[in-house]
Write a protein that holds these residues in place. Structure first.
Motif, PDB file in Angstrom:
ATOM      1  N   GLY A  55      34.512 -44.755 -15.493  1.00 21.85           N
ATOM      2  CA  GLY A  55      34.447 -43.671 -14.521  1.00 21.85           C
ATOM      3  C   GLY A  55      34.354 -42.301 -15.148  1.00 21.85           C
ATOM      4  N   ASP A  56      34.153 -42.265 -16.470  1.00 19.17           N
ATOM      5  CA  ASP A  56      33.954 -40.993 -17.159  1.00 19.17           C
ATOM      6  C   ASP A  56      33.194 -41.261 -18.444  1.00 19.17           C
ATOM      7  OD1 ASP A  56      34.098 -38.255 -17.763  1.00 19.17           O
ATOM      8  OD2 ASP A  56      36.158 -38.096 -17.041  1.00 19.17           O
ATOM      9  N   THR A  57      32.862 -40.196 -19.148  1.00 20.83           N
ATOM     10  CA  THR A  57      32.079 -40.330 -20.374  1.00 20.83           C
ATOM     11  C   THR A  57      32.984 -40.742 -21.536  1.00 20.83           C
ATOM     12  OG1 THR A  57      32.413 -38.070 -21.164  1.00 20.83           O
ATOM     13  CG2 THR A  57      30.658 -38.423 -19.521  1.00 20.83           C
ATOM     14  N   PRO A  58      32.395 -41.249 -22.622  1.00 18.86           N
ATOM     15  CA  PRO A  58      33.210 -41.593 -23.795  1.00 18.86           C
ATOM     16  C   PRO A  58      33.799 -40.379 -24.490  1.00 18.86           C
ATOM     17  CG  PRO A  58      30.876 -41.807 -24.295  1.00 18.86           C
ATOM     18  CD  PRO A  58      30.981 -41.586 -22.818  1.00 18.86           C
ATOM     19  N   THR A  59      33.393 -39.197 -24.066  1.00 13.10           N
ATOM     20  CA  THR A  59      33.888 -37.964 -24.675  1.00 13.10           C
ATOM     21  C   THR A  59      35.261 -37.580 -24.139  1.00 13.10           C
ATOM     22  OG1 THR A  59      31.553 -37.321 -24.697  1.00 13.10           O
ATOM     23  CG2 THR A  59      33.120 -35.622 -25.278  1.00 13.10           C
ATOM     24  N   TRP A  60      35.692 -38.246 -23.081  1.00 18.24           N
ATOM     25  CA  TRP A  60      37.005 -37.911 -22.501  1.00 18.24           C
ATOM     26  C   TRP A  60      38.122 -38.336 -23.443  1.00 18.24           C
ATOM     27  CZ3 TRP A  60      41.517 -40.334 -21.121  1.00 18.24           C
ATOM     28  CH2 TRP A  60      42.390 -39.585 -20.320  1.00 18.24           C
ATOM     29  N   VAL A 108      26.930 -38.111 -12.328  1.00 16.30           N
ATOM     30  CA  VAL A 108      27.029 -38.797 -13.614  1.00 16.30           C
ATOM     31  C   VAL A 108      26.082 -38.176 -14.636  1.00 16.30           C
ATOM     32  CG1 VAL A 108      26.808 -41.006 -14.797  1.00 16.30           C
ATOM     33  CG2 VAL A 108      27.743 -40.931 -12.492  1.00 16.30           C
ATOM     34  N   ALA A 109      24.882 -37.813 -14.208  1.00 18.08           N
ATOM     35  CA  ALA A 109      23.933 -37.169 -15.120  1.00 18.08           C
ATOM     36  C   ALA A 109      24.488 -35.845 -15.632  1.00 18.08           C
ATOM     37  CB  ALA A 109      22.598 -36.956 -14.419  1.00 18.08           C
ATOM     38  N   LYS A 110      25.103 -35.083 -14.757  1.00 18.52           N
ATOM     39  CA  LYS A 110      25.705 -33.814 -15.172  1.00 18.52           C
ATOM     40  C   LYS A 110      26.804 -34.056 -16.202  1.00 18.52           C
ATOM     41  CE  LYS A 110      28.120 -29.725 -13.409  1.00 18.52           C
ATOM     42  NZ  LYS A 110      28.627 -29.023 -12.208  1.00 18.52           N
ATOM     43  N   LYS A 111      27.672 -35.047 -15.938  1.00 21.78           N
ATOM     44  CA  LYS A 111      28.736 -35.368 -16.889  1.00 21.78           C
ATOM     45  C   LYS A 111      28.162 -35.750 -18.253  1.00 21.78           C
ATOM     46  CE  LYS A 111      32.474 -37.141 -13.884  1.00 21.78           C
ATOM     47  NZ  LYS A 111      33.652 -36.581 -14.547  1.00 21.78           N
ATOM     48  N   ALA A 112      27.116 -36.574 -18.239  1.00 24.77           N
ATOM     49  CA  ALA A 112      26.539 -37.044 -19.498  1.00 24.77           C
ATOM     50  C   ALA A 112      25.993 -35.891 -20.325  1.00 24.77           C
ATOM     51  CB  ALA A 112      25.437 -38.063 -19.212  1.00 24.77           C
ATOM     52  N   CYS A 170      32.872 -36.391 -32.624  1.00 22.13           N
ATOM     53  CA  CYS A 170      32.552 -37.790 -32.923  1.00 22.13           C
ATOM     54  C   CYS A 170      32.476 -38.649 -31.666  1.00 22.13           C
ATOM     55  CB  CYS A 170      33.554 -38.362 -33.911  1.00 22.13           C
ATOM     56  SG  CYS A 170      35.266 -38.054 -33.500  1.00 22.13           S
ATOM     57  N   ILE A 171      32.900 -38.128 -30.512  1.00 16.89           N
ATOM     58  CA  ILE A 171      32.738 -38.871 -29.264  1.00 16.89           C
ATOM     59  C   ILE A 171      31.793 -38.158 -28.300  1.00 16.89           C
ATOM     60  CG2 ILE A 171      34.793 -40.333 -29.250  1.00 16.89           C
ATOM     61  CD1 ILE A 171      36.281 -38.112 -27.785  1.00 16.89           C
ATOM     62  N   SER A 172      30.967 -37.252 -28.800  1.00 13.57           N
ATOM     63  CA  SER A 172      29.912 -36.686 -27.967  1.00 13.57           C
ATOM     64  C   SER A 172      28.976 -37.795 -27.509  1.00 13.57           C
ATOM     65  CB  SER A 172      29.102 -35.648 -28.751  1.00 13.57           C
ATOM     66  OG  SER A 172      29.852 -34.486 -28.968  1.00 13.57           O
ATOM     67  N   VAL A 173      28.537 -37.736 -26.257  1.00 17.21           N
ATOM     68  CA  VAL A 173      27.594 -38.735 -25.766  1.00 17.21           C
ATOM     69  C   VAL A 173      26.292 -38.618 -26.549  1.00 17.21           C
ATOM     70  CG1 VAL A 173      26.192 -39.485 -23.815  1.00 17.21           C
ATOM     71  CG2 VAL A 173      28.568 -38.803 -23.447  1.00 17.21           C
ATOM     72  N   GLN A 174      25.853 -39.737 -27.109  1.00 20.90           N
ATOM     73  CA  GLN A 174      24.604 -39.749 -27.861  1.00 20.90           C
ATOM     74  C   GLN A 174      23.603 -40.739 -27.272  1.00 20.90           C
ATOM     75  OE1 GLN A 174      25.008 -39.884 -32.140  1.00 20.90           O
ATOM     76  NE2 GLN A 174      22.980 -40.764 -32.419  1.00 20.90           N
ATOM     77  N   ARG A 175      24.107 -41.859 -26.749  1.00 18.20           N
ATOM     78  CA  ARG A 175      23.242 -42.882 -26.166  1.00 18.20           C
ATOM     79  C   ARG A 175      23.645 -43.100 -24.710  1.00 18.20           C
ATOM     80  NH1 ARG A 175      24.308 -48.008 -29.354  1.00 18.20           N
ATOM     81  NH2 ARG A 175      26.389 -47.103 -29.605  1.00 18.20           N
ATOM     82  N   VAL A 176      22.674 -43.066 -23.810  1.00 12.94           N
ATOM     83  CA  VAL A 176      22.934 -43.287 -22.387  1.00 12.94           C
ATOM     84  C   VAL A 176      22.013 -44.405 -21.911  1.00 12.94           C
ATOM     85  CG1 VAL A 176      23.104 -42.253 -20.101  1.00 12.94           C
ATOM     86  CG2 VAL A 176      23.439 -40.812 -22.139  1.00 12.94           C
TER      87      VAL A 176
END
Length: 482
Positions: free
Chosen positions: A440-445, A275-279, A291-297
């Motif tokens: 099960g995935d990042t918001p960037t998907w 999950v850290a790698k995905k983020a 605009c959907i790049s992960v910014q807050r985790v």
């Protein structure tokens, strides 16, 4: 910086309803990586713009009569042309947008899917038959609803996906029979011009397409005073988008704007390393310029330390530099002024007590993948859209409270959630103020046929081929009394 391998400098006029015009102010397109000249184009004069609008209006009579079969044929032909020139188009994206080559190749593949989906939807957009004999005295009445093209579309696209986001304007418009005036980003007009070429070569009526760089004054004039353009489809910043909506008068308006994408990692998911790698990848791909790049985790405290350690390790593995190199993960941001802004936001956060876990500096337009913790409300890196390879990673103890924290943003595009608990999934689905929740995935998907858009400052309406087609059409009712 070493010079990147890219296509030779391209000199193009703009496409104006079948003609390539050469007059107008010269606009030089430069590589964000080394500032070399990628191409030279022209900004359309006011007269050329108005001539194009007239042509688009007249062409509607022909485009609305194109059969579904013909529209499908045109769209499939464009998809085939894109696929046949995949590598050339990818390198053009690298050159004008500074996108790493492997990401540019994915963008080209997505554009093929966008056109292929539009071709399929062109023959699937059906109407409905309604029973209307619902009250006594209405026997024998029935209704039929069909969707018709709303009229010429004014489409405005950003720099960050210069091929596929242009495809998300052109393909749905062609699928429903709407003429299009496309204003591409001045930093990345060459990919848009290539797509315009492909459409005309495939048989779309020349008078029904204009791909033009416009002055801001002409763009505002078209919105405020030009009633012949019926739909505004804009992708870009929230500030500009909502301003344009105010000026759009009676037009239908579709806005796909900014975001501040958050993801929540609950401890029951396991696989902290994965999950850290995905983020990190989702927050740094194309230097975070999505605009959907992960910014807050937000990470449950029980696994927070492990997550941070794995994220720092992953950030250190990323390859920075020339976007034309096969191995590059993070290339330049689009302008040095943006790199300076990003640097100032990080410095401001650092001065406010934030811990920089990784990165935190830049060289020219290349910003290091930067991981922060200890951020708090009121800081730009947490509250605003940073549009950079910068991630804030924070712990949480209570799941309901972290959902409130995700909602504490003026944006609401997409969010990501990692938990195996169905109850938490549906609680998040019902609670989060976003256009889409990715579990099960990042918001960037994103996959291009899905409905895509947001709430609050993130926009109005939905893209995704079929959903954009709905936005570009008007339902019309036919009532029969027999």
């Amino acid at each position: 910086m070493a010079k990147s391998s890219s296509p030779g400098a391209i000199e193009r006029g703009f496409l104006a309803c079948g003609r390539e015009l050469q007059e107008g102010r010269e606009v030089v397109v430069r590589s964000p990586w080394d500032q070399s000249v990628v191409g030279t184009v022209r900004e359309a004069s006011h007269g050329a713009v108005m001539e194009a609008v007239g042509s688009l209006e007249r062409s509607l009579a022909a485009t609305r009569k194109l059969s579904a079969h013909e529209r499908k044929r045109i769209l499939l032909a464009v998809a085939e042309k894109i696929a046949a020139q995949k590598e050339e188009l990818a390198r053009l994206i690298v050159a004008e947008a500074g996108k790493p080559l492997k990401a540019a190749r994915v963008e080209v593949e997505r554009a093929v899917l966008t056109y292929t989906t539009a071709a399929e939807e062109a023959v699937r957009m059906t109407g409905e038959v309604l029973p209307l004999d619902l009250l006594k005295g209405n026997e024998g009445r029935w209704g039929m609803v069909r969707r018709f093209p709303a009229g010429p579309v004014f489409a405005i696209t950003p720099f960050n996906f210069p091929l596929n986001l242009v495809a998300h304007k052109l393909a749905p418009a062609v699928a429903v029979g709407c003429p299009v005036l496309l204003k591409p980003a001045p930093q990345t007009p060459l990919s848009a011009l290539r797509l315009g070429d492909f459409l005309l070569e495939a048989g779309w009526p020349a008078e029904a397409l204009a791909v033009m760089l416009l002055s801001n004054e002409d763009a505002e004039f078209l919105l405020e005073q030009e009633e012949r353009l019926k739909v505004l489809s804009f992708t870009g910043s929230a500030k500009v988008g909502w301003k344009l909506k105010q000026k759009a008068a009676k037009k239908r308006v579709l806005l796909e704007l900014g975001g501040n994408a958050a993801m929540v990692v609950h401890g029951d998911w396991g696989d902290v390393e994965g999950v850290a790698k995905k983020a990190v990848l989702a927050g740094t791909s194309y230097a975070g310029q999505s605009c959907i790049s992960v910014q807050r985790v937000y990470v449950e405290r029980a696994v927070f330390d492990d997550f941070v350690a794995q994220a720092v390790k992953q950030a250190g593995r990323l390859v920075l530099g020339d976007p034309a190199n096969e191995e590059t993960d993070v290339g330049p941001v689009i302008r040095e002024s943006d790199a300076e802004r990003i640097e100032s936001w990080v410095d401001e956060a650092r001065a406010g007590g934030v811990t920089v876990l990784a990165g935190g500096s830049r060289e020219g337009c290349v910003v290091e993948p930067t991981l922060l913790t200890g951020t708090r409300r009121g800081m730009k890196v947490l509250d605003e859209e940073v549009f950079a390879p910068v991630l804030a990673i924070e712990p949480y103890d209570d799941f309901n409270a972290v959902l409130d924290e995700v909602n504490h943003s003026p944006y609401g595009l997409q969010a990501g959630l990692f938990t195996r608990d169905v109850g938490r999934i549906f609680r998040a689905y019902e609670t989060l103020d976003v256009g889409g929740l990715i579990v099960g995935d990042t918001p960037t998907w994103r996959i291009d046929p899905m409905p895509y858009g947001g709430v609050k400052d993130s926009g109005l309406g939905r893209e995704g081929v079929r959903y954009a087609m709905d936005e570009m059409t008007e339902p019309k009712l036919l009532v029969m009394a027999v």
